[in-house]
Design a protein around this motif. Structure first.
Motif, PDB file in Angstrom:
ATOM      1  N   ASP A  48      41.235  31.551 -55.701  1.00  0.00           N
ATOM      2  CA  ASP A  48      39.876  31.836 -55.232  1.00  0.00           C
ATOM      3  C   ASP A  48      39.405  33.127 -55.893  1.00  0.00           C
ATOM      4  O   ASP A  48      40.137  34.135 -55.902  1.00  0.00           O
ATOM      5  CB  ASP A  48      39.857  31.999 -53.716  1.00  0.00           C
ATOM      6  CG  ASP A  48      40.133  30.690 -52.989  1.00  0.00           C
ATOM      7  OD1 ASP A  48      40.055  29.627 -53.631  1.00  0.00           O
ATOM      8  OD2 ASP A  48      40.427  30.739 -51.780  1.00  0.00           O
ATOM      9  N   VAL A  49      38.185  33.107 -56.405  1.00  0.00           N
ATOM     10  CA  VAL A  49      37.715  34.237 -57.227  1.00  0.00           C
ATOM     11  C   VAL A  49      36.307  34.678 -56.830  1.00  0.00           C
ATOM     12  O   VAL A  49      35.413  33.848 -56.634  1.00  0.00           O
ATOM     13  CB  VAL A  49      37.736  33.843 -58.722  1.00  0.00           C
ATOM     14  CG1 VAL A  49      37.092  34.919 -59.581  1.00  0.00           C
ATOM     15  CG2 VAL A  49      39.175  33.586 -59.182  1.00  0.00           C
ATOM     16  N   PHE A  50      36.134  35.997 -56.712  1.00  0.00           N
ATOM     17  CA  PHE A  50      34.828  36.617 -56.485  1.00  0.00           C
ATOM     18  C   PHE A  50      34.474  37.465 -57.704  1.00  0.00           C
ATOM     19  O   PHE A  50      35.351  38.113 -58.288  1.00  0.00           O
ATOM     20  CB  PHE A  50      34.872  37.534 -55.256  1.00  0.00           C
ATOM     21  CG  PHE A  50      35.045  36.820 -53.950  1.00  0.00           C
ATOM     22  CD1 PHE A  50      33.950  36.449 -53.184  1.00  0.00           C
ATOM     23  CD2 PHE A  50      36.325  36.524 -53.472  1.00  0.00           C
ATOM     24  CE1 PHE A  50      34.114  35.804 -51.971  1.00  0.00           C
ATOM     25  CE2 PHE A  50      36.498  35.876 -52.265  1.00  0.00           C
ATOM     26  CZ  PHE A  50      35.395  35.514 -51.507  1.00  0.00           C
ATOM     27  N   LEU A  51      33.203  37.474 -58.057  1.00  0.00           N
ATOM     28  CA  LEU A  51      32.729  38.352 -59.123  1.00  0.00           C
ATOM     29  C   LEU A  51      32.235  39.640 -58.472  1.00  0.00           C
ATOM     30  O   LEU A  51      31.256  39.634 -57.716  1.00  0.00           O
ATOM     31  CB  LEU A  51      31.605  37.689 -59.917  1.00  0.00           C
ATOM     32  CG  LEU A  51      30.998  38.530 -61.046  1.00  0.00           C
ATOM     33  CD1 LEU A  51      32.036  38.863 -62.102  1.00  0.00           C
ATOM     34  CD2 LEU A  51      29.814  37.804 -61.675  1.00  0.00           C
ATOM     35  N   VAL A  52      32.918  40.742 -58.747  1.00  0.00           N
ATOM     36  CA  VAL A  52      32.577  42.027 -58.151  1.00  0.00           C
ATOM     37  C   VAL A  52      32.478  43.082 -59.253  1.00  0.00           C
ATOM     38  O   VAL A  52      33.474  43.373 -59.933  1.00  0.00           O
ATOM     39  CB  VAL A  52      33.633  42.457 -57.109  1.00  0.00           C
ATOM     40  CG1 VAL A  52      33.247  43.803 -56.491  1.00  0.00           C
ATOM     41  CG2 VAL A  52      33.780  41.404 -56.015  1.00  0.00           C
ATOM     42  N   ASP A  53      31.288  43.630 -59.432  1.00  0.00           N
ATOM     43  CA  ASP A  53      31.066  44.671 -60.445  1.00  0.00           C
ATOM     44  C   ASP A  53      31.605  44.255 -61.817  1.00  0.00           C
ATOM     45  O   ASP A  53      32.258  45.032 -62.525  1.00  0.00           O
ATOM     46  CB  ASP A  53      31.727  45.987 -60.013  1.00  0.00           C
ATOM     47  CG  ASP A  53      31.123  46.546 -58.725  1.00  0.00           C
ATOM     48  OD1 ASP A  53      29.920  46.317 -58.503  1.00  0.00           O
ATOM     49  OD2 ASP A  53      31.858  47.189 -57.957  1.00  0.00           O
ATOM     50  N   ILE A 118      31.224  32.461 -64.574  1.00  0.00           N
ATOM     51  CA  ILE A 118      31.736  31.696 -65.714  1.00  0.00           C
ATOM     52  C   ILE A 118      31.524  32.467 -67.014  1.00  0.00           C
ATOM     53  O   ILE A 118      32.350  32.392 -67.929  1.00  0.00           O
ATOM     54  CB  ILE A 118      31.088  30.302 -65.778  1.00  0.00           C
ATOM     55  CG1 ILE A 118      31.499  29.469 -64.555  1.00  0.00           C
ATOM     56  CG2 ILE A 118      31.516  29.561 -67.045  1.00  0.00           C
ATOM     57  CD1 ILE A 118      30.890  28.088 -64.508  1.00  0.00           C
ATOM     58  N   GLU A 119      30.447  33.215 -67.108  1.00  0.00           N
ATOM     59  CA  GLU A 119      30.244  34.058 -68.288  1.00  0.00           C
ATOM     60  C   GLU A 119      31.370  35.083 -68.408  1.00  0.00           C
ATOM     61  O   GLU A 119      31.907  35.310 -69.502  1.00  0.00           O
ATOM     62  CB  GLU A 119      28.887  34.765 -68.189  1.00  0.00           C
ATOM     63  CG  GLU A 119      27.687  33.844 -68.344  1.00  0.00           C
ATOM     64  CD  GLU A 119      26.372  34.581 -68.239  1.00  0.00           C
ATOM     65  OE1 GLU A 119      26.396  35.827 -68.125  1.00  0.00           O
ATOM     66  OE2 GLU A 119      25.312  33.934 -68.271  1.00  0.00           O
ATOM     67  N   GLU A 120      31.743  35.677 -67.274  1.00  0.00           N
ATOM     68  CA  GLU A 120      32.846  36.638 -67.286  1.00  0.00           C
ATOM     69  C   GLU A 120      34.178  35.944 -67.561  1.00  0.00           C
ATOM     70  O   GLU A 120      35.069  36.525 -68.205  1.00  0.00           O
ATOM     71  CB  GLU A 120      32.905  37.389 -65.952  1.00  0.00           C
ATOM     72  CG  GLU A 120      31.742  38.334 -65.718  1.00  0.00           C
ATOM     73  CD  GLU A 120      31.591  39.369 -66.822  1.00  0.00           C
ATOM     74  OE1 GLU A 120      32.617  39.877 -67.325  1.00  0.00           O
ATOM     75  OE2 GLU A 120      30.433  39.662 -67.198  1.00  0.00           O
ATOM     76  N   LEU A 121      34.323  34.717 -67.064  1.00  0.00           N
ATOM     77  CA  LEU A 121      35.545  33.954 -67.315  1.00  0.00           C
ATOM     78  C   LEU A 121      35.737  33.727 -68.811  1.00  0.00           C
ATOM     79  O   LEU A 121      36.849  33.877 -69.339  1.00  0.00           O
ATOM     80  CB  LEU A 121      35.489  32.624 -66.574  1.00  0.00           C
ATOM     81  CG  LEU A 121      36.657  31.655 -66.812  1.00  0.00           C
ATOM     82  CD1 LEU A 121      37.978  32.270 -66.347  1.00  0.00           C
ATOM     83  CD2 LEU A 121      36.407  30.334 -66.092  1.00  0.00           C
ATOM     84  N   GLN A 122      34.676  33.374 -69.505  1.00  0.00           N
ATOM     85  CA  GLN A 122      34.778  33.153 -70.950  1.00  0.00           C
ATOM     86  C   GLN A 122      35.197  34.433 -71.678  1.00  0.00           C
ATOM     87  O   GLN A 122      36.015  34.391 -72.612  1.00  0.00           O
ATOM     88  CB  GLN A 122      33.437  32.649 -71.494  1.00  0.00           C
ATOM     89  CG  GLN A 122      33.074  31.252 -71.004  1.00  0.00           C
ATOM     90  CD  GLN A 122      31.719  30.791 -71.531  1.00  0.00           C
ATOM     91  OE1 GLN A 122      31.549  30.561 -72.724  1.00  0.00           O
ATOM     92  NE2 GLN A 122      30.750  30.680 -70.646  1.00  0.00           N
ATOM     93  N   LYS A 123      34.671  35.566 -71.233  1.00  0.00           N
ATOM     94  CA  LYS A 123      35.059  36.842 -71.844  1.00  0.00           C
ATOM     95  C   LYS A 123      36.522  37.148 -71.558  1.00  0.00           C
ATOM     96  O   LYS A 123      37.258  37.626 -72.434  1.00  0.00           O
ATOM     97  CB  LYS A 123      34.184  37.968 -71.287  1.00  0.00           C
ATOM     98  CG  LYS A 123      32.712  37.869 -71.648  1.00  0.00           C
ATOM     99  CD  LYS A 123      31.925  38.986 -70.972  1.00  0.00           C
ATOM    100  CE  LYS A 123      30.425  38.834 -71.192  1.00  0.00           C
ATOM    101  NZ  LYS A 123      29.663  39.882 -70.450  1.00  0.00           N
ATOM    102  N   ALA A 124      36.947  36.867 -70.313  1.00  0.00           N
ATOM    103  CA  ALA A 124      38.326  37.169 -69.920  1.00  0.00           C
ATOM    104  C   ALA A 124      39.330  36.294 -70.658  1.00  0.00           C
ATOM    105  O   ALA A 124      40.439  36.741 -70.985  1.00  0.00           O
ATOM    106  CB  ALA A 124      38.482  36.986 -68.412  1.00  0.00           C
TER     107      ALA A 124
END
Length: 257
Positions: A48-53, A118-124
């Motif tokens: 489970d994932v939250f986008l925080v800052d 998902i944008e951050e996921l692609q970067k990660a």
């Protein structure tokens, strides 16, 4: 003879494609996140994932977020490390296990801000692309986005290495269905069985019809909130459920052998 071999290969492929696998529910809450699930060769591992800052934080609820518990630190980087440890002449990009037949899907349940997450996921994922893109490495881990998913119409715009967790109530055109990794639904929609004794015949037939429909589209099926004991695991596997949702990964894996 050639026809016989072809038929055998088709049968084997069919059996493999709908083979029962363990889905490690809320894996990050376990004493050994990722490691124990891999040791039991779980076919699906959930975070489970939250986008925080701008960071992808792993937690069940937002109030439980802890510094350092990111998707990268708990899953992406450790997975990449395993791939690095399991390189060979046959597999230059490596695999997640010494057993090179084993791989799994990492189901990322986005709790909010799906499009931005998902944008951050692609970067990660970018530094570890060969570990998560099966076009680059057949043994790569399949990324599956669940939860706060972007609009269905936009799924085709995402990289092919990111697939989505589908729902039986949703309609997909021929192109969009290619971006669906599996179908998931709550068990309670189909049955109120508590996992004790035999599953009611009516419920079993209802489930089998749904499973047959999913398999006709070459998609595996998972039910969340299903009874979580050895009796239920075996009965669900018997009727064709592909990913058995469980909090007891090691016990479930042994029961299904």
């Amino acid at each position: 003879m050639a026809r016989f071999i072809c038929i055998c290969l088709i049968v084997c492929w069919s059996q493999w494609s709908v083979a029962q696998k363990v889905h490690a529910h809320n894996d990050y809450e376990k004493p050994e996140p990722l490691t124990a699930a891999i040791r039991s060769q779980a076919g699906s591992i959930e975070a489970d994932v939250f986008l925080v800052d701008g960071k992808l934080m792993v937690a069940h609820d937002k109030s439980q977020i802890q510094p350092g518990r990111t998707l990268d630190s708990l899953y992406l980087k450790p997975i990449a490390t395993l791939f690095g440890q399991n390189k060979s002449r046959q597999s230059a990009n490596g695999s997640v296990s010494k057993d090179r037949k084993y791989t799994f899907q990492l189901l990322i349940d986005l709790k909010d801000n799906g499009v931005e997450a998902i944008e951050e996921l692609q970067k990660a994922v970018a530094p570890y692309r060969t570990c998560f893109d099966r076009a680059m490495n057949p043994m790569a881990i399949q990324l599956v986005v669940s939860g706060s998913r972007p609009p269905i119409a936009n799924w085709i715009d995402y990289p092919a290495y990111i697939l989505f967790d589908g729902r039986p109530s949703e309609l997909y055109d021929d192109e969009t269905i290619k971006h669906v990794a599996l179908f998931s639904d709550t068990f309670q929609t189909y049955s109120r069985w508590n996992g004790e004794g035999e599953m009611p015949d009516k419920d079993r037939e209802t489930l089998k019809r749904f499973i047959k429909r999913a398999h006709a589209q070459d998609k595996p099926i998972r039910f969340w909130a299903a009874p979580d004991n050895a009796n239920s695991w075996k009965q669900l596997a018997k009727i064709g459920v592909d990913y058995i949702n469980t909090d007891k990964v090691e016990e479930c894996a042994k029961a299904l052998k």
